[in-house]
Design an enzyme around this catalytic site. Structure first.
Site, PDB file in Angstrom:
ATOM      1  N   LYS A  83       0.853  -1.213   0.000  1.00  0.00           N
ATOM      2  CA  LYS A  83       0.000   0.000   0.000  1.00  0.00           C
ATOM      3  C   LYS A  83       0.873   1.242   0.000  1.00  0.00           C
ATOM      4  CE  LYS A  83       0.901   1.123   4.564  1.00  0.00           C
ATOM      5  NZ  LYS A  83       1.715   2.228   5.026  1.00  0.00           N
ATOM      6  N   PRO A  88       9.904  -4.275   0.022  1.00  0.00           N
ATOM      7  CA  PRO A  88      10.950  -3.973   1.009  1.00  0.00           C
ATOM      8  C   PRO A  88      10.379  -3.986   2.437  1.00  0.00           C
ATOM      9  CG  PRO A  88      10.979  -2.367  -0.771  1.00  0.00           C
ATOM     10  CD  PRO A  88       9.755  -3.217  -0.987  1.00  0.00           C
ATOM     11  N   ALA A 141       9.399  -0.496   5.432  1.00  0.00           N
ATOM     12  CA  ALA A 141       9.601   0.477   4.365  1.00  0.00           C
ATOM     13  C   ALA A 141       8.435   1.442   4.191  1.00  0.00           C
ATOM     14  CB  ALA A 141       9.833  -0.268   3.044  1.00  0.00           C
ATOM     15  N   SER A 153       2.212  -6.366   7.202  1.00  0.00           N
ATOM     16  CA  SER A 153       0.777  -6.312   7.515  1.00  0.00           C
ATOM     17  C   SER A 153      -0.034  -6.978   6.406  1.00  0.00           C
ATOM     18  CB  SER A 153       0.317  -4.858   7.644  1.00  0.00           C
ATOM     19  OG  SER A 153       1.140  -4.167   8.540  1.00  0.00           O
ATOM     20  N   SER A 154       0.362  -6.739   5.171  1.00  0.00           N
ATOM     21  CA  SER A 154      -0.320  -7.349   4.037  1.00  0.00           C
ATOM     22  C   SER A 154      -0.181  -8.874   4.096  1.00  0.00           C
ATOM     23  CB  SER A 154       0.282  -6.811   2.739  1.00  0.00           C
ATOM     24  OG  SER A 154      -0.238  -7.489   1.635  1.00  0.00           O
ATOM     25  N   ASP A 160      -2.166  -1.697  10.785  1.00  0.00           N
ATOM     26  CA  ASP A 160      -2.355  -1.672   9.330  1.00  0.00           C
ATOM     27  C   ASP A 160      -3.025  -2.932   8.790  1.00  0.00           C
ATOM     28  OD1 ASP A 160      -1.513   0.744   8.339  1.00  0.00           O
ATOM     29  OD2 ASP A 160       0.535   0.118   7.909  1.00  0.00           O
TER      30      ASP A 160
HETATM   31  C1  LIG Z   1       2.427   4.331   9.371  1.00  0.00           C
HETATM   32  C2  LIG Z   1       1.352   3.354   8.977  1.00  0.00           C
HETATM   33  O1  LIG Z   1       1.894   2.330   8.155  1.00  0.00           O
HETATM   34  C3  LIG Z   1       0.300   4.103   8.142  1.00  0.00           C
HETATM   35  O2  LIG Z   1      -0.543   3.243   7.418  1.00  0.00           O
HETATM   36  C4  LIG Z   1       0.696   2.721  10.198  1.00  0.00           C
HETATM   37  O3  LIG Z   1       0.139   3.715  11.036  1.00  0.00           O
HETATM   38  C5  LIG Z   1       1.636   1.829  10.981  1.00  0.00           C
HETATM   39  O4  LIG Z   1       0.950   0.695  11.323  1.00  0.00           O
HETATM   40  P1  LIG Z   1       1.702  -0.625  11.839  1.00  0.00           P
HETATM   41  O5  LIG Z   1       3.071  -0.686  11.289  1.00  0.00           O
HETATM   42  O6  LIG Z   1       0.756  -1.755  11.597  1.00  0.00           O
HETATM   43  O7  LIG Z   1       1.824  -0.297  13.371  1.00  0.00           O
HETATM   44  P2  LIG Z   1       1.668  -1.280  14.624  1.00  0.00           P
HETATM   45  O8  LIG Z   1       2.403  -2.544  14.331  1.00  0.00           O
HETATM   46  O9  LIG Z   1       0.242  -1.362  15.038  1.00  0.00           O
HETATM   47  O10 LIG Z   1       2.449  -0.439  15.726  1.00  0.00           O
HETATM   48  C6  LIG Z   1       3.852  -0.346  15.761  1.00  0.00           C
HETATM   49  C7  LIG Z   1       4.214   0.875  16.574  1.00  0.00           C
HETATM   50  O11 LIG Z   1       3.957   2.062  15.811  1.00  0.00           O
HETATM   51  C8  LIG Z   1       3.435   3.082  16.634  1.00  0.00           C
HETATM   52  N1  LIG Z   1       2.077   3.458  16.172  1.00  0.00           N
HETATM   53  C9  LIG Z   1       1.417   2.712  15.258  1.00  0.00           C
HETATM   54  C10 LIG Z   1       0.163   3.086  14.817  1.00  0.00           C
HETATM   55  C11 LIG Z   1      -0.418   4.248  15.346  1.00  0.00           C
HETATM   56  N2  LIG Z   1      -1.624   4.658  14.964  1.00  0.00           N
HETATM   57  N3  LIG Z   1       0.252   4.988  16.264  1.00  0.00           N
HETATM   58  C12 LIG Z   1       1.499   4.625  16.687  1.00  0.00           C
HETATM   59  O12 LIG Z   1       2.106   5.303  17.493  1.00  0.00           O
HETATM   60  C13 LIG Z   1       3.398   2.523  18.059  1.00  0.00           C
HETATM   61  O13 LIG Z   1       4.599   2.908  18.673  1.00  0.00           O
HETATM   62  C14 LIG Z   1       3.398   1.028  17.849  1.00  0.00           C
HETATM   63  O14 LIG Z   1       3.977   0.333  18.924  1.00  0.00           O
HETATM   64  N1  LIG Z   2       5.950 -11.113   6.707  1.00  0.00           N
HETATM   65  C1  LIG Z   2       6.673 -10.024   7.026  1.00  0.00           C
HETATM   66  N2  LIG Z   2       7.188  -9.243   6.053  1.00  0.00           N
HETATM   67  C2  LIG Z   2       7.892  -8.136   6.375  1.00  0.00           C
HETATM   68  N3  LIG Z   2       8.165  -7.759   7.635  1.00  0.00           N
HETATM   69  C3  LIG Z   2       7.688  -8.488   8.637  1.00  0.00           C
HETATM   70  C4  LIG Z   2       6.923  -9.656   8.385  1.00  0.00           C
HETATM   71  N4  LIG Z   2       6.580 -10.174   9.572  1.00  0.00           N
HETATM   72  C5  LIG Z   2       7.100  -9.396  10.507  1.00  0.00           C
HETATM   73  N5  LIG Z   2       7.779  -8.379   9.984  1.00  0.00           N
HETATM   74  C6  LIG Z   2       8.444  -7.342  10.765  1.00  0.00           C
HETATM   75  O1  LIG Z   2       7.517  -6.260  10.847  1.00  0.00           O
HETATM   76  C7  LIG Z   2       8.178  -4.996  10.842  1.00  0.00           C
HETATM   77  C8  LIG Z   2       7.455  -4.056   9.871  1.00  0.00           C
HETATM   78  O2  LIG Z   2       7.570  -4.595   8.599  1.00  0.00           O
HETATM   79  P1  LIG Z   2       6.732  -4.033   7.374  1.00  0.00           P
HETATM   80  O3  LIG Z   2       7.468  -4.378   6.141  1.00  0.00           O
HETATM   81  O4  LIG Z   2       5.315  -4.426   7.483  1.00  0.00           O
HETATM   82  O5  LIG Z   2       6.888  -2.488   7.684  1.00  0.00           O
HETATM   83  P2  LIG Z   2       6.213  -1.275   7.027  1.00  0.00           P
HETATM   84  O6  LIG Z   2       6.231  -1.432   5.541  1.00  0.00           O
HETATM   85  O7  LIG Z   2       6.834  -0.050   7.580  1.00  0.00           O
HETATM   86  O8  LIG Z   2       4.747  -1.461   7.515  1.00  0.00           O
HETATM   87  P3  LIG Z   2       3.729  -0.382   7.901  1.00  0.00           P
HETATM   88  O9  LIG Z   2       3.573   0.491   6.691  1.00  0.00           O
HETATM   89  O10 LIG Z   2       2.557  -1.286   8.217  1.00  0.00           O
HETATM   90  O11 LIG Z   2       4.321   0.311   9.079  1.00  0.00           O
HETATM   91  C9  LIG Z   2       9.623  -5.269  10.464  1.00  0.00           C
HETATM   92  O12 LIG Z   2      10.393  -5.012  11.590  1.00  0.00           O
HETATM   93  C10 LIG Z   2       9.683  -6.728  10.097  1.00  0.00           C
HETATM   94  O13 LIG Z   2      10.845  -7.365  10.607  1.00  0.00           O
END
Ligand SMILES: C[C@](O)(CO)[C@H](O)COP(=O)(O)OP(=O)(O)OC[C@H]1O[C@@H](n2ccc(N)nc2=O)[C@H](O)[C@@H]1O
Ligand SMILES: Nc1ncnc2c1ncn2[C@@H]1O[C@H](COP(=O)(O)OP(=O)(O)OP(=O)(O)O)[C@@H](O)[C@H]1O
Length: 313
Positions: free
Chosen positions: A40, A123, A126, A132-133, A165
């Protein structure tokens, strides 16, 4: 034996064989699924304030894009509890795929084990929601293969235990997300082409991006326009990441210099995207970033129908 008895007998045998083949192939089809797991981008993200447990209340506009991991799920006869899940090198017990599968297995005690193989292209850490997906795709796949009969609301509740997410990825397409990002409102799909993703091969965790971001005052606060007009695109997390990670700042500036109509960081970064009107400029821009050794990908947005088409009912 009369001729008509022989004909009837032969017909019955042929029909039985056809039915057996159909049932077996149905079982075979049911035993294995190969699903894409799309990334996304966030076109808008504003922070409204703090929530309990260190989370932030947000408003965000998300779109699925045509970059995807591939996940293969195969039912197995389970041997013992510890051996119910077989994983390839990309999946450890820390992986969200493992975590959601383990949760479903323990909650619903399915009759089968599962083998999961992940081909990773998105990535990691990233801002593209890859983990999450993968988790949401796994919830949908196992709900089908393990015949759990969970509704979208059940799946959404489970998804939000594992990440803010993840619920979005149960729907895909264009959507508006609120609270900590887990409350999803599907929207009419946007249709954006000519999007260049650029990642400088660094990782930024969501928790860091939120921690360093400043929360806007009532006056500073941006309001989300449900519009694919790039002039409304905005990401509150971007400003501080630009300061702490000069590479991100450079990429965003270069995208604009090289002809993008807009350039934004996706989610918690560091991946940035530029939206182009001119394909030629976009390809030149991609070549420029490739030359620097950065990861790049040309994508378009994916509609919810396209996103959901692959998933079994
Ligand atoms: C930046 C985005 O990717 C935008 O879509 C999301 O808000 C992030 O969602 P995500 O990676 O699924 O986050 P989570 O795994 O739920 O949370 C990881 C950490 O990000 C911070 N976190 C996340 C979501 C949110 N609304 N507020 C936060 O402050 C918190 O410190 C949390 O411990
Ligand atoms: N299947 C997976 N693929 C990628 N990362 C994963 C997976 N499972 C756990 N993780 C861990 O989750 C964390 C976030 O990875 P992800 O790639 O979803 O980040 P992101 O793209 O920043 O996601 P978001 O946009 O939801 O914050 C990383 O620290 C990674 O090690």
């Amino acid at each position: 034996m009369s001729k008509s008895i022989i004909v009837n007998l032969t017909t019955t045998i042929i029909i039985t064989i056809i039915i057996t083949i159909m049932v077996n192939s149905n079982l075979k089809n049911k035993r294995r699924l190969i699903y894409p797991s799309y990334a996304k981008i966030n076109l808008f993200l504003e922070i409204l304030g703090h929530l309990p447990d260190n989370f932030h209340q947000i408003e965000t506009l998300l779109c699925s894009v045509s970059l995807f991991d591939t996940i293969k799920y195969t039912l197995t006869k389970k041997k013992d509890l510890k051996k119910w899940i077989y994983l390839n090198d990309n999946i450890s017990e820390n992986n969200l795929i493992y975590k959601v599968a383990d949760y479903l297995y323990n909650q619903y005690k399915p009759d089968w084990g599962i083998e999961i193989q992940l081909i990773k292209r998105i990535p990691i850490a990233a801002g593209l929601g890859g983990g999450s997906s993968n988790a949401a795709t796994t919830l949908l796949a196992l709900n089908y293969l393990w015949e759990l009969g969970l509704s979208i609301d059940d799946l959404t509740s489970i998804a939000s235990i594992f990440g803010s997410d993840i619920p979005y990825f149960l729907y895909g397409g264009t959507a508006f997300a609120t609270n900590r990002g887990e409350v999803i409102q599907p929207l009419e799909d946007f249709n954006l082409d000519n999007i260049l993703l650029v990642n400088p091969n660094i990782m930024i965790s969501s928790s860091e991006a939120y921690q360093i971001a400043s929360i806007p005052t009532e006056n500073e606060r941006r309001h989300c326009r449900i519009s694919q007009d790039v002039k409304w695109f905005f990401n509150r997390l971007e400003a501080q990441v630009r300061i702490d990670y000069p590479l991100v700042n450079e990429i965003l500036n270069d995208l604009i210099k090289l002809g993008a109509s807009t350039a934004l960081m996706s989610g918690s970064g560091p991946t940035c995207f530029g939206v182009f009107e001119d394909k030629f400029k976009m390809h030149k821009c991609e070549a420029y970033f490739k030359e620097k050794g950065y990861w790049t990908k040309l994508v378009r947005t994916i509609t919810r129908e396209e996103y959901q088409n692959v998933f079994q009912a």
